[in-house]
Write a protein that holds these residues in place. Sequence first.
Motif, PDB file in Angstrom:
ATOM      1  N   ASP A  60     -19.473  37.566  22.373  1.00  0.00           N
ATOM      2  CA  ASP A  60     -20.251  36.442  22.894  1.00  0.00           C
ATOM      3  C   ASP A  60     -21.497  36.201  22.058  1.00  0.00           C
ATOM      4  O   ASP A  60     -21.904  35.051  21.826  1.00  0.00           O
ATOM      5  N   ALA A  61     -22.143  37.287  21.612  1.00  0.00           N
ATOM      6  CA  ALA A  61     -23.324  37.134  20.758  1.00  0.00           C
ATOM      7  C   ALA A  61     -22.940  36.491  19.427  1.00  0.00           C
ATOM      8  O   ALA A  61     -23.662  35.624  18.906  1.00  0.00           O
ATOM      9  N   ILE A  62     -21.815  36.902  18.867  1.00  0.00           N
ATOM     10  CA  ILE A  62     -21.356  36.334  17.602  1.00  0.00           C
ATOM     11  C   ILE A  62     -20.981  34.863  17.772  1.00  0.00           C
ATOM     12  O   ILE A  62     -21.340  34.004  16.951  1.00  0.00           O
ATOM     13  N   ILE A  63     -20.275  34.549  18.847  1.00  0.00           N
ATOM     14  CA  ILE A  63     -19.903  33.156  19.114  1.00  0.00           C
ATOM     15  C   ILE A  63     -21.155  32.302  19.270  1.00  0.00           C
ATOM     16  O   ILE A  63     -21.227  31.169  18.776  1.00  0.00           O
ATOM     17  N   ARG A  69     -24.841  27.730  19.984  1.00  0.00           N
ATOM     18  CA  ARG A  69     -25.080  27.504  21.407  1.00  0.00           C
ATOM     19  C   ARG A  69     -24.592  28.731  22.177  1.00  0.00           C
ATOM     20  O   ARG A  69     -23.643  29.405  21.746  1.00  0.00           O
ATOM     21  N   ALA A  70     -25.211  29.010  23.291  1.00  0.00           N
ATOM     22  CA  ALA A  70     -24.819  30.157  24.106  1.00  0.00           C
ATOM     23  C   ALA A  70     -23.463  29.908  24.745  1.00  0.00           C
ATOM     24  O   ALA A  70     -23.092  28.757  25.023  1.00  0.00           O
ATOM     25  N   VAL A  71     -22.710  30.978  24.982  1.00  0.00           N
ATOM     26  CA  VAL A  71     -21.383  30.817  25.580  1.00  0.00           C
ATOM     27  C   VAL A  71     -21.468  30.191  26.963  1.00  0.00           C
ATOM     28  O   VAL A  71     -20.517  29.559  27.421  1.00  0.00           O
ATOM     29  N   ALA A  72     -22.600  30.356  27.639  1.00  0.00           N
ATOM     30  CA  ALA A  72     -22.761  29.748  28.961  1.00  0.00           C
ATOM     31  C   ALA A  72     -22.706  28.226  28.897  1.00  0.00           C
ATOM     32  O   ALA A  72     -22.455  27.565  29.909  1.00  0.00           O
ATOM     33  N   ASN A  73     -22.915  27.674  27.721  1.00  0.00           N
ATOM     34  CA  ASN A  73     -22.907  26.223  27.534  1.00  0.00           C
ATOM     35  C   ASN A  73     -21.614  25.724  26.899  1.00  0.00           C
ATOM     36  O   ASN A  73     -21.552  24.590  26.416  1.00  0.00           O
ATOM     37  N   ILE A  74     -20.584  26.560  26.883  1.00  0.00           N
ATOM     38  CA  ILE A  74     -19.282  26.203  26.326  1.00  0.00           C
ATOM     39  C   ILE A  74     -18.256  26.262  27.448  1.00  0.00           C
ATOM     40  O   ILE A  74     -18.332  27.132  28.334  1.00  0.00           O
ATOM     41  N   ASP A  75     -17.302  25.360  27.436  1.00  0.00           N
ATOM     42  CA  ASP A  75     -16.213  25.353  28.423  1.00  0.00           C
ATOM     43  C   ASP A  75     -15.590  26.752  28.492  1.00  0.00           C
ATOM     44  O   ASP A  75     -15.174  27.292  27.468  1.00  0.00           O
TER      45      ASP A  75
END
Length: 455
Positions: A60-63, A69-75
């Motif tokens: 998640d940090a790498i993504i 953008r943070a993973v929380a802001n991705i579908d």
Amino acid sequence: MSASAPRRIAYETLRAVHESDAYANLLLPVSLARAGVSGADAALATELTYGTLRRQGTYDAIIGVAADRAVANIDPALVDALRLGVHQLLSTRVASHAAVNESVELARAAAGRGPSGFVNAVLRRVSRDTPGEWMARIAEGARSDDERIGLLTSHPVWVVRAFRRALAAEGRADELDALLAADNAAPSVTMIALPDLADRPADARATPLSPYGFRSEGGDPEATVTGADGRIRVQDEGSQLAALALTRALPAKAGERWLDLCAGPGGKTALLAAEALKVGARVEANEVVPARAGLVRKAVAGVPMEVPVSEEDGRSRAARDPGAYDRVLVDAPCTGLGALRRRPEARWRKTPADVPELASLQRELLDAALVACAPGGVVAYVTCSPHLAETTAVVADVRASWGDAVEELPARDVIAGIASSPPDLPAQTDGTLRAQLWPHRHGTDAMSITLLRKA
């Protein structure tokens, strides 16, 4: 074009874990069987599923860096496709083009062509740098040493700190790195042949701690389990030792009554029943969750003795029979931090806020078990967690309320007497006699075992 069956099954399992709080270890075997996937394809699906879940925090940090953008802001459907792709790119030998293309196909099937283009761009960005470069990059963004450790080892910071404190309670805080690494390694499959009811297979290697444990040189253990009528089963060696510690804490006698107060899913109950059969004792079990109570009944079906299984809150079940049992096992509900190798999603589900509520329940269950225990009887308090708030703190509180009516027995000595090879069980710095097992040191789940004798 569509994603391969192993990747599709891994992706669907990840989605179920994150959308429905499913357990990968329960869902994945069913999904593989329904799809008719076995052999190398099943092994790939298993590695992709568990590997991705274990390293989720790091990925998640790498993504977040690669996507800006943070993973929380991705579908969320895209996040799981990205996690699966990053795992293949950075932690497997899968060719980069296959890792990217098949993850894009998963995203396209889940969210359409447009969003899949985003997944394609992020994964191609990840593929341009080495795993070491990505690890250095996310480490640079850490706000503290513990956050850096958490990012690099894929553990929440609160778990890192809880593990450090638990190791420090043995004077072994320097083993933290080894413990975190062990949590991210696939555990070997450990099995048990119930005593006097089954023999180890000819190709089996005996485990070093439990006299009934073994590891098979073969692959999938399902055939061995299926053909043994429940008398050979998969069971972690730490779980075996927890049950055996209760049966060996004091010499057992014919006519004793034993109670497994929180029995689901029944592995410890089955071993208790086999041990009871040898000495002429009786075993009863209780499990508050009906589905898990059904698993207990299935687990003990291979033991030729009647094991009644009640479905009650353990606190009320114990209160119903005060002073009736010579041995009581309290395998209490806990955070499960000791089994992160086998249930990697647990590290992302639990939070520090869960601990006080669990600890309160644990105290009440242990207190209830002592009520149900006969004078001179033994209670084993067991958690699959090394968190000190769930182990020493719970026992200290209960002992304080019982005073001289309860004494602690030397669990470390009992375990040492069971094991064929002397285990490394250092003394607890607080003077308690608790035995703490560890994945990095013993190859078991991080099982805590305390033995209490009622005066």
